[in-house]
Scaffold this active site. Structure first.
Site, PDB file in Angstrom:
ATOM      1  N   LYS A  14      25.727  -4.520  -1.824  1.00 55.09           N
ATOM      2  CA  LYS A  14      27.197  -4.566  -1.815  1.00 55.09           C
ATOM      3  C   LYS A  14      27.771  -3.924  -0.566  1.00 55.09           C
ATOM      4  CE  LYS A  14      27.286  -3.952  -6.848  1.00 55.09           C
ATOM      5  NZ  LYS A  14      27.640  -3.004  -7.909  1.00 55.09           N
ATOM      6  N   ARG A  32       0.797  -1.226   0.000  1.00 56.57           N
ATOM      7  CA  ARG A  32       0.000   0.000   0.000  1.00 56.57           C
ATOM      8  C   ARG A  32       0.830   1.277   0.000  1.00 56.57           C
ATOM      9  NH1 ARG A  32      -2.792  -4.134   1.622  1.00 56.57           N
ATOM     10  NH2 ARG A  32      -0.836  -4.675   2.632  1.00 56.57           N
ATOM     11  N   THR A  33       1.792   1.357   0.906  1.00 59.81           N
ATOM     12  CA  THR A  33       2.541   2.604   1.036  1.00 59.81           C
ATOM     13  C   THR A  33       3.307   2.884  -0.254  1.00 59.81           C
ATOM     14  OG1 THR A  33       2.757   2.070   3.378  1.00 59.81           O
ATOM     15  CG2 THR A  33       4.104   3.883   2.558  1.00 59.81           C
ATOM     16  N   HIS A  37       5.517   5.632  11.621  1.00 61.02           N
ATOM     17  CA  HIS A  37       4.928   5.531  10.288  1.00 61.02           C
ATOM     18  C   HIS A  37       4.030   6.763  10.139  1.00 61.02           C
ATOM     19  CE1 HIS A  37       3.640   3.961   6.592  1.00 61.02           C
ATOM     20  NE2 HIS A  37       3.394   2.715   6.912  1.00 61.02           N
ATOM     21  N   ARG A  78      11.501   3.967   3.085  1.00 61.61           N
ATOM     22  CA  ARG A  78      11.072   2.994   4.116  1.00 61.61           C
ATOM     23  C   ARG A  78      12.280   2.147   4.453  1.00 61.61           C
ATOM     24  NH1 ARG A  78       5.988  -1.037   4.385  1.00 61.61           N
ATOM     25  NH2 ARG A  78       5.079   0.937   4.998  1.00 61.61           N
TER      26      ARG A  78
HETATM   27  C1  NCD Z   1       2.298  -1.333   8.088  1.00 62.18           C
HETATM   28  C2  NCD Z   1       3.775  -1.105   8.226  1.00 62.18           C
HETATM   29  O1  NCD Z   1       4.526  -1.262   7.280  1.00 62.18           O
HETATM   30  O2  NCD Z   1       4.161  -0.717   9.320  1.00 62.18           O
HETATM   31  N1  NCD Z   1       1.882  -1.508   6.760  1.00 62.18           N
HETATM   32  C3  NCD Z   1       1.493  -0.395   6.054  1.00 62.18           C
HETATM   33  O3  NCD Z   1       2.286   0.463   5.739  1.00 62.18           O
HETATM   34  N2  NCD Z   1       0.190  -0.272   5.777  1.00 62.18           N
HETATM   35  C4  NCD Z   1       1.777  -2.385   8.969  1.00 62.18           C
HETATM   36  C5  NCD Z   1       2.375  -3.751   8.945  1.00 62.18           C
HETATM   37  O4  NCD Z   1       3.258  -4.051   8.156  1.00 62.18           O
HETATM   38  O5  NCD Z   1       1.930  -4.553   9.755  1.00 62.18           O
END
Ligand code: NCD
Length: 318
Positions: A91, A61-62, A142, A114
């Site tokens: 590397k 999703r993100t 997040h 991320r």
């Molecule tokens: C979450 C995350 O990556 O922290 N996912 C997301 O971005 N919707 C939640 C998860 O991975 O459990």
């Protein structure tokens, strides 16, 4: 027009949000983005700009919503999903060098990242010439998820205060609830949190202590008791990857099925309550719950597109 509070800034942590007015300002933009998407209106204020999206951890999703958001606003995107596998990270390149390189090679005007380290976005921002947006860092933050969660709550309840919010599941490793709960202390002093988790997965003590200076928090491992009282039930998955890292997969196996929301349980909830989940789910919510009116985890995802569009515009155009 007055520029946004986040214009030309990085967005690293929800701690940057100190006043409700900052949220209100962003949500006005989010509403506009929503309308544009729904009516297929072409709105490309970021034409000529470039957004790099670097993911060191899995995501559906993100990742996809950031890319969709940037493209819908007219920006070019350089989106690299497999950073740990396919980039020079494999590397042994440092995060600092990678950020510097991406800036040089792509001319990016903003970088979404991320990464498994808690302070990764801070480190990236400290050496980056352009804004960094935290798309999830370690077990700590997040911050864009918190905004889309809050937008979803606001849309449903038409308020951000005076809510009983149950956060359920892996509150130790889960980062979404940590960012969301912090934001909800800014939007409402009368919000109350009920943290529901097995003992082993309780939220970090320091985090709870700091938060409880601002709002009322109770902690329990009894989900059934909490459900009839909650206005928001925010489910989370037990985060397998962190158990794996700690060599505790047996503990994961023991804890993963602790809370499973069934239709029968949902029937004990308030009619006006909502069920949320950042997703992915790995068994915490039965599929039979999906068509209940209170299930909001699909619209929640869609909010991610609108919120990330609004944020990108606010950062890059003001
Ligand atoms: C979450 C995350 O990556 O922290 N996912 C997301 O971005 N919707 C939640 C998860 O991975 O459990």
């Amino acid at each position: 027009m007055k520029k946004s509070w986040i214009y030309k800034q990085s967005y690293i942590t929800v701690d940057q949000i100190k006043r409700k007015s900052q949220i209100k300002e962003l949500f006005k933009k989010v509403d506009v983005m929503k309308k544009n998407v729904e009516t297929h209106n072409v709105y490309e204020p970021l034409k000529g700009m470039t957004v790099a999206i670097l993911f060191y951890q899995p995501s559906t999703r993100t990742f996809s919503s950031f890319e969709a958001a940037a493209r819908r606003l007219g920006a070019y995107t350089i989106a690299i999903h497999g950073m740990t596998q396919y980039s020079s990270v494999a590397k042994g390149e440092s995060l600092e060098d990678t950020i510097k390189s991406i800036h040089q090679t792509t001319g990016a005007d903003a970088v979404v990242i991320r990464h498994p380290e808690n302070n990764s976005s801070e480190v990236a921002a400290s050496i980056s010439n352009v804004p960094i947006i935290n798309g999830g860092s370690g077990t700590k933050e997040h911050p864009t998820q918190a905004l889309l969660d809050l937008y979803t709550i606001y849309n449903h309840h038409k308020k951000m205060d005076g809510l009983n919010v149950a956060m359920v599941g892996d509150l130790l490793y889960g980062r979404t609830i940590k960012s969301l709960a912090k934001v909800l202390t800014v939007t409402g002093r009368k919000n109350k949190f009920i943290f529901v988790s097995p003992k082993e997965l309780m939220a970090p003590r320091k985090y709870v202590k700091d938060l409880s200076k601002k709002v009322k928090i109770s902690e329990t491992d009894n989900l059934s008791k909490v459900l009839p009282k909650a206005d928001v039930v925010y489910m989370t998955r037990v985060q397998k990857e962190w158990f794996e890292k700690a060599g505790k997969l047996d503990e994961y196996e023991r804890l993963k099925g602790k809370f499973i929301l069934t239709r029968h349980m949902v029937n004990t909830m308030k009619k006006k309550a909502m069920i949320m989940h950042p997703l992915p789910r790995v068994g915490e919510i039965m599929y039979e719950v999906d068509d209940d009116k209170r299930a909001k985890y699909f619209p929640q995802m869609r909010s991610g597109l609108y919120v990330r569009m609004a944020l990108l515009e606010a950062i890059l155009k003001g």
